[in-house]
Design an enzyme around this catalytic site. Structure first.
Site, PDB file in Angstrom:
ATOM      1  CB  SER A  38      86.843 122.838  61.157  1.00 61.78           C
ATOM      2  OG  SER A  38      87.567 123.840  60.501  1.00 61.78           O
TER       3      SER A  38
ATOM      4  CG  HIS B 278      89.599 127.895  57.256  1.00 57.37           C
ATOM      5  ND1 HIS B 278      89.394 126.610  57.692  1.00 57.37           N
ATOM      6  CD2 HIS B 278      88.942 128.692  58.134  1.00 57.37           C
ATOM      7  CE1 HIS B 278      88.661 126.622  58.792  1.00 57.37           C
ATOM      8  NE2 HIS B 278      88.352 127.882  59.069  1.00 57.37           N
TER       9      HIS B 278
ATOM     10  CE  LYS C 170      86.890 125.857  68.900  1.00 57.34           C
ATOM     11  NZ  LYS C 170      85.954 126.439  67.984  1.00 57.34           N
TER      12      LYS C 170
ATOM     13  NE  ARG D 211      81.228 129.364  58.002  1.00 59.07           N
ATOM     14  CZ  ARG D 211      81.414 128.559  59.041  1.00 59.07           C
ATOM     15  NH1 ARG D 211      81.880 127.355  58.842  1.00 59.07           N
ATOM     16  NH2 ARG D 211      81.107 128.941  60.252  1.00 59.07           N
TER      17      ARG D 211
HETATM   18  O1  PNS Z   1      88.031 129.515  64.113  1.00 57.25           O
HETATM   19  P1  PNS Z   1      87.394 130.031  65.366  1.00 57.25           P
HETATM   20  O2  PNS Z   1      87.435 128.970  66.440  1.00 57.25           O
HETATM   21  O3  PNS Z   1      86.015 130.564  65.131  1.00 57.25           O
HETATM   22  O4  PNS Z   1      88.301 131.252  65.863  1.00 57.25           O
HETATM   23  C1  PNS Z   1      87.956 131.966  67.021  1.00 57.25           C
HETATM   24  C2  PNS Z   1      89.093 132.948  67.411  1.00 57.25           C
HETATM   25  C3  PNS Z   1      90.412 132.204  67.563  1.00 57.25           C
HETATM   26  C4  PNS Z   1      89.248 133.994  66.335  1.00 57.25           C
HETATM   27  C5  PNS Z   1      88.669 133.631  68.736  1.00 57.25           C
HETATM   28  O5  PNS Z   1      88.304 132.656  69.658  1.00 57.25           O
HETATM   29  C6  PNS Z   1      89.751 134.505  69.338  1.00 57.25           C
HETATM   30  O6  PNS Z   1      90.117 135.515  68.793  1.00 57.25           O
HETATM   31  N1  PNS Z   1      90.301 134.076  70.496  1.00 57.25           N
HETATM   32  C7  PNS Z   1      91.352 134.807  71.184  1.00 57.25           C
HETATM   33  C8  PNS Z   1      90.895 135.319  72.542  1.00 57.25           C
HETATM   34  C9  PNS Z   1      90.314 136.715  72.458  1.00 57.25           C
HETATM   35  O7  PNS Z   1      90.955 137.633  72.000  1.00 57.25           O
HETATM   36  N2  PNS Z   1      89.059 136.855  72.948  1.00 57.25           N
HETATM   37  C10 PNS Z   1      88.374 138.137  73.041  1.00 57.25           C
HETATM   38  C11 PNS Z   1      87.879 138.691  71.735  1.00 57.25           C
HETATM   39  S1  PNS Z   1      86.491 137.876  71.060  1.00 57.25           S
END
Ligand code: PNS
Length: 178
Positions: free
Chosen positions: A138, A27, A51, A100
């Protein structure tokens, strides 16, 4: 004073959203690459994730604040609800995501297309970490640490220290978050 091209154009900010539970060197690598393309990067922690996290949102924000302390182009923030709404509230130019490996691609494409559907003007920019960080996640860091492995090479020192604190707390000692 003569104005420069830099003076005339709007400041461009990118949002780097995620769970960051915890932030890894992968990150950090992506944030540094994004800073070469944008004037500022907001590292935005999702607060309403379903989660079960290892670190609370406050702990993750504190860790991120420590990792990026004294770096003027980097802001640490939280968001909930739709990412595209947050991007618009921050008047950001783009969403940053790290890619990645090919295995990330499908999930990331789904999210990028959904975000584009929800807000057609919001662009997603994918950045590729250094190959030394391409296997990092992570989840794996937490697994390795919980099984007694060393994670020094994978996370900033602030993360390793706090992982040790949570281990000591689990053994009955105090859980210091700062
Ligand atoms: O690090 P992660 O857990 O892969 O991040 C995921 C994240 C936070 C980018 C994603 O879950 C997100 O954008 N959540 C916000 C809710 C949202 O906008 N959902 C609809 C679009 S996918």
């Amino acid at each position: 004073m003569t104005s420069t091209v830099t003076d005339q154009r709007a400041r461009r900010t990118a949002i780097f959203p995620g769970s960051f539970d915890p932030i890894t060197n992968g990150h950090v690598d992506i944030v540094r690459r994004a800073l070469r393309l944008f004037d500022g990067v907001v590292v935005a922690v999702l607060t309403n994730a379903s989660k079960q996290p290892h670190f609370t949102v406050d702990e993750r924000v504190a860790i991120l604040g420590e990792v990026f302390a004294g770096e003027p182009g980097i802001e640490v923030d939280t968001f909930d609800g739709l990412l595209v709404d947050y991007v618009q509230r921050k008047q950001a130019a783009a969403i940053i995501r790290g890619l990645r490996a090919v295995s990330d691609f499908e999930y990331e494409m789904q999210m990028a297309h959904m975000n584009r559907h929800l807000s057609p003007t919001v662009e997603t920019v994918f950045l590729i970490p250094d190959e030394t960080n391409s296997f990092l996640s992570s989840r794996l860091v937490k697994e390795v640490f919980s099984l007694g492995g060393t994670v020094t090479a994978f996370v900033p020192p602030a993360v390793e220290r706090r992982l040790q604190q949570t281990r000591e707390a689990a053994r009955g000692g105090p859980r210091a978050v700062r």
